[in-house]
Design a protein around this motif. Structure first.
Motif, PDB file in Angstrom:
ATOM      1  N   TYR A  95      11.527  32.368 -31.482  1.00 47.94           N
ATOM      2  CA  TYR A  95      11.944  31.093 -30.878  1.00 47.94           C
ATOM      3  C   TYR A  95      11.260  29.909 -31.567  1.00 47.94           C
ATOM      4  O   TYR A  95      11.876  28.865 -31.788  1.00 47.94           O
ATOM      5  CB  TYR A  95      11.606  31.051 -29.393  1.00 47.94           C
TER       6      TYR A  95
ATOM      7  N   ARG B  81      12.807  28.295 -34.648  1.00 45.51           N
ATOM      8  CA  ARG B  81      14.140  27.694 -34.505  1.00 45.51           C
ATOM      9  C   ARG B  81      14.062  26.172 -34.522  1.00 45.51           C
ATOM     10  O   ARG B  81      12.986  25.591 -34.512  1.00 45.51           O
ATOM     11  CB  ARG B  81      14.776  28.182 -33.203  1.00 45.51           C
ATOM     12  N   GLU B  82      15.212  25.548 -34.529  1.00 49.24           N
ATOM     13  CA  GLU B  82      15.307  24.085 -34.538  1.00 49.24           C
ATOM     14  C   GLU B  82      16.031  23.589 -33.297  1.00 49.24           C
ATOM     15  O   GLU B  82      16.882  22.712 -33.364  1.00 49.24           O
ATOM     16  CB  GLU B  82      16.040  23.607 -35.808  1.00 49.24           C
ATOM     17  N   ASP B  83      15.682  24.150 -32.149  1.00 49.17           N
ATOM     18  CA  ASP B  83      16.328  23.730 -30.906  1.00 49.17           C
ATOM     19  C   ASP B  83      15.306  23.713 -29.777  1.00 49.17           C
ATOM     20  O   ASP B  83      14.105  23.786 -30.016  1.00 49.17           O
ATOM     21  CB  ASP B  83      17.521  24.641 -30.583  1.00 49.17           C
ATOM     22  N   ASP B  84      15.788  23.621 -28.542  1.00 50.29           N
ATOM     23  CA  ASP B  84      14.892  23.554 -27.390  1.00 50.29           C
ATOM     24  C   ASP B  84      14.043  24.804 -27.214  1.00 50.29           C
ATOM     25  O   ASP B  84      12.960  24.736 -26.624  1.00 50.29           O
ATOM     26  CB  ASP B  84      15.695  23.300 -26.109  1.00 50.29           C
ATOM     27  N   LEU B  85      14.521  25.939 -27.709  1.00 50.47           N
ATOM     28  CA  LEU B  85      13.726  27.160 -27.602  1.00 50.47           C
ATOM     29  C   LEU B  85      12.445  27.072 -28.426  1.00 50.47           C
ATOM     30  O   LEU B  85      11.429  27.665 -28.061  1.00 50.47           O
ATOM     31  CB  LEU B  85      14.544  28.382 -28.021  1.00 50.47           C
TER      32      LEU B  85
ATOM     33  N   TYR C 254      10.649  24.384 -28.822  1.00 49.84           N
ATOM     34  CA  TYR C 254       9.703  23.627 -27.999  1.00 49.84           C
ATOM     35  C   TYR C 254       9.160  24.494 -26.859  1.00 49.84           C
ATOM     36  O   TYR C 254       7.970  24.462 -26.560  1.00 49.84           O
ATOM     37  CB  TYR C 254      10.345  22.358 -27.443  1.00 49.84           C
TER      38      TYR C 254
END
Length: 187
Positions: free
Chosen positions: A13, A16-20, A22
């Motif tokens: 996670y 990745r480059e998304d909310d996951l 963070y």
């Protein structure tokens, strides 16, 4: 109540480059902040400075998350960042410090020109300089053993090295550090 997943899932996670990413970062902070704080605090012995350095460490962890290769445990990678940030801070601090004549000093061999003239910060700086001269594996083993007081079995789990090899690395690291300090202090 959200349960924290295993380290492999967190790392997946985290890259990745998304909310996951963070969310994974918040788990990493929750899991590792106390241990990193304790490590840094041993080196700088000041709560506010430790918190400042820890914040910088987590900023670097976040900004360089895609550079984590997974060749070691996540904590090992973060420990290295914490170590580098602390050394950087100490070097920067030492450039701006003046000598306090009332500060206690530590003595060395009576034959040394440094006998009774160095304070604890100067000694710590020399220790970090000595550590920096070590090969990476020896440096990591020494840091885990000396600063973290980990058992060889624990270090083996973090690094993947054999206990015998880790003992040899530590033995050689101590010898090199002693030689470095003797050379610097007793010339």
């Amino acid at each position: 109540m959200n349960q924290i997943p295993d380290e492999n899932t967190i790392i997946t996670y985290f890259r990745r480059e998304d909310d996951l990413a963070y969310k994974a970062f918040t788990w990493i902070v929750d899991i590792h902040s106390k241990r990193l704080y304790t490590t840094i605090r041993r080196w700088v012995n000041n709560h506010e400075i430790t918190n400042d350095i820890l914040q910088e460490v987590f900023i670097k962890v976040w900004n360089h998350r895609t550079q984590f290769q997974g060749n070691s445990a996540l904590f090992s990678w973060m420990y290295r960042i914490a170590y580098n940030e602390t050394v950087h801070f100490l070097k920067k601090e030492n450039k701006h410090k003046s000598f306090d004549i009332d500060e206690p000093t530590v003595s060395f061999s009576h034959q040394s020109e440094h006998y009774g003239k160095m304070n604890s910060e100067e000694i710590t700086k020399l220790l970090f300089e000595a550590i920096e001269t070590l090969p990476q594996k020896q440096r990591l083993v020494f840091e885990y053993k000396y600063f973290e007081d980990l058992k060889y079995e624990e270090i083996s789990k973090l690094t993947g090295g054999s206990v015998g090899g880790l003992k040899a690395n530590y033995f050689h690291a101590v010898g090199k550090i002693e030689d470095f300090l003797k050379q610097k202090l007793n010339h």
